[in-house]
Design an enzyme around this catalytic site. Structure first.
Site, PDB file in Angstrom:
ATOM      1  N   HIS A  61       0.835  -1.207   0.000  1.00 48.38           N
ATOM      2  CA  HIS A  61       0.000   0.000   0.000  1.00 48.38           C
ATOM      3  C   HIS A  61       0.869   1.257   0.000  1.00 48.38           C
ATOM      4  O   HIS A  61       1.279   1.744   1.045  1.00 48.38           O
ATOM      5  CB  HIS A  61      -0.895  -0.025   1.238  1.00 48.38           C
ATOM      6  CG  HIS A  61      -1.969   1.016   1.215  1.00 48.38           C
ATOM      7  ND1 HIS A  61      -3.156   0.873   1.887  1.00 48.38           N
ATOM      8  CD2 HIS A  61      -2.040   2.235   0.610  1.00 48.38           C
ATOM      9  CE1 HIS A  61      -3.907   1.937   1.701  1.00 48.38           C
ATOM     10  NE2 HIS A  61      -3.241   2.788   0.927  1.00 48.38           N
ATOM     11  N   PHE A  64       2.883   6.718  -4.829  1.00 53.01           N
ATOM     12  CA  PHE A  64       4.146   7.311  -5.309  1.00 53.01           C
ATOM     13  C   PHE A  64       3.911   8.519  -6.231  1.00 53.01           C
ATOM     14  O   PHE A  64       4.844   9.114  -6.723  1.00 53.01           O
ATOM     15  CB  PHE A  64       5.021   6.253  -5.986  1.00 53.01           C
ATOM     16  CG  PHE A  64       5.763   5.359  -5.009  1.00 53.01           C
ATOM     17  CD1 PHE A  64       5.636   5.501  -3.639  1.00 53.01           C
ATOM     18  CD2 PHE A  64       6.620   4.365  -5.488  1.00 53.01           C
ATOM     19  CE1 PHE A  64       6.329   4.667  -2.738  1.00 53.01           C
ATOM     20  CE2 PHE A  64       7.322   3.534  -4.608  1.00 53.01           C
ATOM     21  CZ  PHE A  64       7.173   3.681  -3.236  1.00 53.01           C
ATOM     22  N   ARG A  65       2.633   8.846  -6.499  1.00 52.18           N
ATOM     23  CA  ARG A  65       2.248  10.157  -7.079  1.00 52.18           C
ATOM     24  C   ARG A  65       2.566  10.359  -8.544  1.00 52.18           C
ATOM     25  O   ARG A  65       2.415  11.475  -9.035  1.00 52.18           O
ATOM     26  CB  ARG A  65       2.913  11.310  -6.297  1.00 52.18           C
ATOM     27  CG  ARG A  65       2.703  11.277  -4.792  1.00 52.18           C
ATOM     28  CD  ARG A  65       1.261  11.267  -4.437  1.00 52.18           C
ATOM     29  NE  ARG A  65       1.010  11.538  -3.016  1.00 52.18           N
ATOM     30  CZ  ARG A  65      -0.120  11.210  -2.407  1.00 52.18           C
ATOM     31  NH1 ARG A  65      -1.085  10.593  -3.056  1.00 52.18           N
ATOM     32  NH2 ARG A  65      -0.299  11.487  -1.141  1.00 52.18           N
ATOM     33  N   ASP A 313       0.944   2.745   3.635  1.00 43.89           N
ATOM     34  CA  ASP A 313       0.135   3.847   3.121  1.00 43.89           C
ATOM     35  C   ASP A 313       1.014   5.094   2.956  1.00 43.89           C
ATOM     36  O   ASP A 313       0.596   6.213   3.267  1.00 43.89           O
ATOM     37  CB  ASP A 313      -1.062   4.138   4.038  1.00 43.89           C
ATOM     38  CG  ASP A 313      -2.170   4.877   3.298  1.00 43.89           C
ATOM     39  OD1 ASP A 313      -1.991   5.163   2.103  1.00 43.89           O
ATOM     40  OD2 ASP A 313      -3.199   5.163   3.924  1.00 43.89           O
TER      41      ASP A 313
HETATM   42  O1  DOR Z   1      -4.371   9.661   4.154  1.00 39.33           O
HETATM   43  C1  DOR Z   1      -4.502   9.222   3.028  1.00 39.33           C
HETATM   44  N1  DOR Z   1      -3.726   9.633   2.026  1.00 39.33           N
HETATM   45  N2  DOR Z   1      -5.463   8.315   2.804  1.00 39.33           N
HETATM   46  C2  DOR Z   1      -5.776   7.940   1.553  1.00 39.33           C
HETATM   47  O2  DOR Z   1      -6.702   7.183   1.398  1.00 39.33           O
HETATM   48  C3  DOR Z   1      -5.063   8.469   0.398  1.00 39.33           C
HETATM   49  C4  DOR Z   1      -3.745   8.981   0.769  1.00 39.33           C
HETATM   50  C5  DOR Z   1      -3.177   9.883  -0.295  1.00 39.33           C
HETATM   51  O3  DOR Z   1      -3.118   9.447  -1.445  1.00 39.33           O
HETATM   52  O4  DOR Z   1      -2.776  10.991   0.013  1.00 39.33           O
HETATM   53 ZN    ZN Z   2      -3.682   4.733   0.790  1.00 42.80          ZN
END
Ligand code: DOR
Ligand code: ZN
Length: 448
Positions: A61, A64-65, A313
Site C-alpha cells: 500500500h 508514489f504520485r 500507506d
Molecule cells: O491519508 C490518506 N492519504 N489516505 C488515503 O486514502 C489516500 C492517501 C493519499 O493518497 O494521500
Molecule cells: Zn492509501
C-alpha cells in the site's frame, strides 16, 4: 557472480538461526543452517555478524504520485526511499493524476516504473462508478488487485453507487482492496461541526478522528465484509484503524485460508490522537489516527491474527499542503523508510516476535497476492533481502531521509534498529546511507 551473506541471524518462516545465504545473479541458490568457515570461493562476501537477515519487505500500500502529482513525490525518489527502508517490492495505488482506471493508464505506469523504479513494482487498478465492465479483462498475472475507495480520500475516486459496488465485487478476477469510511456519516459529522463552529470552513486537526469517526470506519468495513461474503469476492480491507473493526476479521493465522483479510498501516500503529498536540496535521491521514486504546488493540491484533499484513500507506504531500486543520490539510504522510524499523521496535516492546514481523511484512503479502518467488528466503527465490542492525541506536534527522516531500513525522525519533543493506534481485540497492545508482527493479508477477 556468487555472493555470500555470512553469519547472519536469518529470520524466515517462523524461525531464526545463525546461518548464511548464497546468491547467484538474481536468485538465492542456497540457505545454509550454519555460517561458512571457508569463504574463498565467493566473488563477494558480506560479513553479517551481529545483523539480522530478513526477506525484503513487500509493501502492499503506497502512493508514489506519478503521473501527475510529481511535485509531491515520484517513482524514482520514493523507490529510493523504499530501498533505504528495506522495502524491495511495492504495490502502488491508483489515485494518481489521471487515476489508473483504464488498461492504458496502467500500462503507462509500468513503462514509467520500468525506467525509474529502484525496487520491484506493481500497480493496483482503480475502480469507479463506471468501469466494472473492464475488470474481467485484467491480466491476473500482472495486476495484484483492484482498489476501491468506499470512502472519499485524496483523488476523488469514491465509488458510491451501490449497483456499481456490487458489480465490482461480482466481477473482480483479483483481490479487492477496499478503503472503508462511510461518506454519509463523515458528511453528517462535518455538518455537525459546522453548526457548532458557526459556519467555519475548517476545524482544529484533532477533530479529524471525530469527523472520520470509528462509526464511519466500522459501517463501511462491515458493508465491504458483508458484500464479500455475499458475492464470494476476495477482500482485503486496507488500513484498519479502530478496535471495533477488528471483530469483523477472523484470527486464523494462515492467510492462504482466508477469503477476507485485513491490513494495518504504520500511522495507526505508531501514532494516536495524543500526538496531534505536537505533530498536528503531519499525522492527519484517512482513516484518521484514533485513540491510544485503538492503537493498542491494533498492535495486539497483529499478534493474534485479525490483521494479516502491515503496510505503510506511504502518502507524501508537501508541508505547505499539510497546512490547515481537519478539513483543509492534505491527508497522508510519508512512511516507507521507517516501516520495518518501527515494527521491529514494537517487537522489542514485546508485542510480537520478530518472526511475526516477517510474516506480516514479507510472507503474507507474497501469499495473499500469489507473488511469484518473493517474500521468503528460499532456494530458487529472488534474492530480495534486507540486513538490519538491532543495536544501531540512531536518530532520524534531516539529511537521513529520502522522500521527495522533504519531511517525515518520524523526524527526531530514535530507533534501535537500522537498515544496513538492501538487496533487490541479488544486487545491493542500498547500503549504509547510500542508495546505489543504476539499480532497477522488476515488475512483480502473480500466479493466478
Ligand atoms: O491519508 C490518506 N492519504 N489516505 C488515503 O486514502 C489516500 C492517501 C493519499 O493518497 O494521500
Ligand atoms: Zn492509501
Amino acid at each position: 557472480m556468487l555472493t555470500l551473506i555470512n553469519n547472519a541471524t536469518i529470520v524466515n518462516e517462523g524461525r531464526q538461526f545463525v546461518g548464511a545465504v548464497v546468491i547467484d545473479g538474481e536468485y538465492i541458490i542456497d540457505v545454509l543452517q550454519q555460517p561458512l568457515a571457508d569463504t574463498e570461493h565467493f566473488d563477494n562476501v558480506v560479513d553479517a555478524t551481529g545483523l539480522y537477515l530478513l526477506p525484503g519487505v513487500i509493501d502492499d500500500h503506497v502512493h508514489f504520485r506519478e503521473p501527475g502529482l510529481t511535485h509531491k513525490a515520484d517513482i524514482a525518489t520514493e523507490s529510493r526511499t523504499a530501498a533505504a527502508g528495506g522495502v524491495t517490492s511495492y504495490m502502488e495505488m491508483p489515485n494518481t493524476l489521471p487515476p489508473t482506471t483504464t488498461p492504458d493508464l496502467l500500462a503507462e505506469k509500468h513503462r514509467l516504473a520500468e525506467e525509474k523504479s529502484r525496487v520491484n513494482y506493481s500497480f493496483f487498478f482503480g475502480t469507479t462508478n463506471e468501469n466494472a465492465y473492464l475488470l474481467p479483462t485484467l491480466d491476473v498475472h500482472h495486476v495484484p488487485g483492484i482498489k476501491i475507495f468506499m470512502g472519499s480520500s485524496t483523488g476523488n475516486m469514491l465509488v458510491d453507487d451501490d449497483d456499481a459496488l456490487r458489480q465490482i465485487f461480482l466481477s473482480s478476477p483479483v483481490r479487492i482492496v477496499a478503503h472503508c469510511e462511510d461518506d454519509r456519516i463523515i458528511q453528517q459529522n462535518i455538518a455537525e461541526f459546522r453548526r457548532k463552529y458557526k459556519g467555519q470552513n475548517d476545524f482544529p486537526v484533532r477533530y479529524h478522528s471525530r469527523i472520520r469517526s470509528i462509526e464511519a470506519c466500522y459501517e463501511s468495513s462491515a458493508k465491504a465484509v458483508a458484500l464479500a461474503r455475499d458475492t464470494g469476492a476476495r477482500l482485503h480491507v486496507a488500513h484498519v484503524s479502530s478496535a471495533r473493526e477488528l471483530e469483523l476479521f477472523s484470527d486464523e493465522l494462515d492467510v492462504t485460508q482466508k477469503q477476507i483479510t485485513a491490513e494495518a498501516v504504520i500511522a495507526h500503529l505508531m501514532f494516536s490522537t495524543e500526538d496531534y498536540d505536537h505533530l498536528g496535521a503531519k499525522i492527519k491521514c484517512n482513516p484518521a489516527v484514533k485513540t491510544p486504546e485503538d492503537r493498542e488493540a491494533l498492535r495486539e491484533a497483529l499478534a493474534m491474527g485479525q490483521i494479516d499484513v502491515v503496510a505503510t500507506d506511504h502518502a507524501p504531500h508537501l508541508l505547505r499542503e499539510k497546512e490547515g486543520g481537519a478539513l483543509k490539510a492534505a491527508s497522508g504522510m510519508p512512511m516507507i523508510q521507517f516501516s520495518l524499523v518501527s515494527m521491529l521496535e514494537l517487537s522489542d516492546q514485546g508485542y510480537f516476535p520478530v518472526e511475526r514481523v516477517v510474516q506480516l511484512m514479507c510472507h503474507n503479502p507474497a501469499l495473499l497476492y500469489h507473488i511469484d518467488r518473493r517474500g521468503f528466503i528460499r532456494k530458487g527465490y529472488y534474492a530480495d533481502l534486507v540486513l538490519v542492525d538491532p543495536t544501531a541506536n540512531w536518530q532520524v534527522l534531516s539529511g537521513r531521509y529520502y522522500t521527495k516531500c522533504g519531511w517525515t513525522p518520524m523526524d527526531e525519533r530514535t530507533f534501535k534498529w537500522r537498515v544496513r543493506r538492501t538487496f533487490v534481485n541479488g544486487k545491493t540497492a542500498y547500503a549504509d546511507g547510500i542508495v546505489v545508482d543504476g539499480i532497477r527493479g522488476m515488475a512483480l508477477k502473480f500466479d493466478a
